[in-house]
Design an enzyme around this catalytic site. Structure first.
Site, mmCIF file in Angstrom:
data_model
loop_
_atom_site.group_PDB
_atom_site.id
_atom_site.type_symbol
_atom_site.label_atom_id
_atom_site.label_comp_id
_atom_site.label_asym_id
_atom_site.label_seq_id
_atom_site.Cartn_x
_atom_site.Cartn_y
_atom_site.Cartn_z
ATOM 1 N N GLY A 1 6.741 3.370 1.268
ATOM 2 C CA GLY A 1 7.685 3.795 2.291
ATOM 3 C C GLY A 1 7.813 5.305 2.365
ATOM 4 N N ASP B 1 16.501 0.593 2.997
ATOM 5 C CA ASP B 1 16.347 -0.005 1.672
ATOM 6 C C ASP B 1 17.708 -0.508 1.228
ATOM 7 O OD1 ASP B 1 13.987 0.168 -0.638
ATOM 8 O OD2 ASP B 1 15.998 -0.062 -1.470
ATOM 9 N N ARG C 1 -2.194 -10.563 -6.522
ATOM 10 C CA ARG C 1 -1.254 -10.451 -5.400
ATOM 11 C C ARG C 1 -0.494 -11.764 -5.219
ATOM 12 N NH1 ARG C 1 -6.000 -7.874 -3.646
ATOM 13 N NH2 ARG C 1 -5.752 -5.641 -3.201
ATOM 14 N N SER D 1 3.496 -5.840 2.701
ATOM 15 C CA SER D 1 3.931 -6.531 1.486
ATOM 16 C C SER D 1 2.946 -7.618 1.063
ATOM 17 C CB SER D 1 5.309 -7.158 1.715
ATOM 18 O OG SER D 1 6.218 -6.229 2.270
ATOM 19 N N HIS E 1 -6.703 -10.918 2.032
ATOM 20 C CA HIS E 1 -6.530 -9.701 1.231
ATOM 21 C C HIS E 1 -6.410 -10.118 -0.228
ATOM 22 C CE1 HIS E 1 -5.637 -5.593 0.365
ATOM 23 N NE2 HIS E 1 -4.365 -5.791 0.060
#
Length: 317
Positions: free
Chosen positions: A15, A34, A89, A120, A176
Site C-alpha cells: 500500500g 487501513d 500463497r 491479496s 498465481h
C-alpha cells in the site's frame, strides 16, 4: 476536469509503495484505508510532505473509514496477511478470505462504480470472492498476478542473455502459484525467439533447454525466493509496480495488453473461473481477452494450473 481518485485498501508495504507511485505519476488523488489507527494517516502524510521535492501535486489522505473511498475510480486491494518463509500463497486462504469479505462489503457500499484490482493472496481465490460479494460486472473486478510473474520471467531472461529488460517480451498464463505457465514459445527478445538466442549462446540445444527450464522454475518460485530472503514478509515493490501498470492503463484508456487475472467464460477452454490470461485494459476495464493457440505441452500445463485454481476457489464455496 475533476481528478481521478484511487483508493488503496491496506496500509502495509504494498500500500505504501502504491501510494508513492500514484503520487509520483500524478495518476489522481489517493486515499489509503487501513483498520490500524494512525498507520494510513502517517504514511500518507510522510509521502505528501515530499511533494515539493518530487514535484507532484495530488491530494493524499489516510483513513480508517470506508466512507472516504466514496467516488473512487479505481480501488486497489492489498489487505491481508503476507506470506512467511515456508508458506504457500494458498496457506493464507482462511484468514485472508475473512478480511476480503469485509473489504468487498466496504467497496460495494461506498465505491459501487469503481474498478477493483486485487493483489491479496491467494490471488485467484481472493479476486473471485471480491467479485462475488461486490456483485460488480466481471470486467470491473480483476487480479494482479500475471504482470508481475511475466516481469520476473523477463528479468531472468534479460540477466541470462545480458540484454536490456526493455527488449524482452514474456507472458505467463494460469494461476498465481507454483503451477503458473511461463510461455517459452511466445517469449522473445526484440522479436527474436528466446530459445534461438539461448541456443546460439550455448551452441547446445540441450544446455539451452536446461537453462530455460531453470528460469521457468525460478519464475514459479520467485515470490517464495523473496519471502525466504526477507524472512519477515513478502514482495512489495514489484507487485505495487505491476498493479500501477494496470491502473494507469485503465485510467488513461491505454488499451495495454497485460497478463490479467480475468473471469473466463469459455476462453482457453475455461468457464466460470478467474484465471490469468492476456487482456486489453482500458476505460471499461477488461475490454478484450486475447486468445491464441497453445500446443499440447502448453495446454497440459494450462490445464494443470487451472485445476489448481479450481480446487482452491471451490474450497471457498
Amino acid at each position: 476536469m475533476a481528478r481521478k481518485k484511487i483508493s488503496l485498501i491496506g496500509g502495509g508495504q504494498i500500500g505504501g509503495v502504491l501510494a508513492q507511485l500514484c503520487a509520483l505519476r500524478e495518476l489522481g488523488d489517493v486515499v489509503m484505508f487501513d483498520i490500524v489507527e494512525g498507520l494510513p494517516q502517517g504514511k500518507m502524510l510522510d509521502i505528501a510532505e515530499v511533494g515539493p521535492v518530487d514535484g507532484f501535486d495530488v491530494c493524499l489522505k489516510g483513513t480508517n473509514s470506508y466512507a472516504d473511498i466514496a467516488g473512487s475510480d479505481v480501488v486497489i486491494v492489498t489487505a491481508g496477511l503476507p506470506r512467511k518463509p515456508g508458506m504457500s500463497r494458498d496457506d493464507l486462504i482462511e484468514v485472508n478470505s475473512k478480511i476480503m469479505t469485509q473489504v468487498a462489503e466496504g467497496i460495494k457500499q461506498y465505491a459501487p462504480n469503481s474498478f477493483v484490482i486485487v493483489i491479496s493472496n491467494p490471488l485467484d481465490a481472493m479476486v473471485t470472492l471480491c467479485q462475488k460479494i461486490t456483485g460488480f460486472p466481471y470486467n470491473r473486478v480483476i487480479g494482479q498476478a500475471g504482470v508481475l510473474d511475466s516481469s520476473r520471467f523477463a528479468a531472468f531472461i534479460a540477466w541470462e542473455l545480458g540484454v536490456s529488460v526493455k527488449d524482452v517480451v514474456a507472458v505467463t498464463l494460469g494461476g498465481h502459484g507454483d503451477d503458473m505457465v511461463p510461455l517459452v514459445r511466445y517469449t522473445s527478445v526484440c522479436g527474436i525467439p528466446v530459445m534461438e538466442l539461448l541456443e546460439r549462446k550455448y551452441k547446445d540445444k540441450a544446455k539451452a533447454k536446461e537453462v530455460m527450464e531453470a528460469m521457468v522454475k525460478r519464475t514459479r518460485g520467485a515470490g517464495g525466493e523473496v519471502v525466504a530472503l526477507l524472512k519477515t514478509g513478502s514482495a512489495f515493490y514489484s507487485p505495487a509496480s505491476a498493479a500501477i501498470a494496470m491502473t494507469e492503463s485503465i485510467l488513461k484508456d491505454q488499451k495495454r495488453v497485460l497478463p490479467t487475472c480475468c473471469f473466463l467464460q469459455g476462453e482457453f477452454g475455461v468457464n466460470g473461473y478467474y484465471v490469468g490470461v492476456p487482456a486489453v485494459l482500458g476505460e471499461n476495464g477488461v475490454e478484450q481477452i486475447i486468445q491464441f493457440n497453445l500446443d499440447a505441452e502448453e495446454q497440459a500445463m494450462m490445464d494443470k494450473s487451472v485445476a489448481a485454481v479450481k480446487s482452491l476457489v471451490d474450497s471457498l464455496k
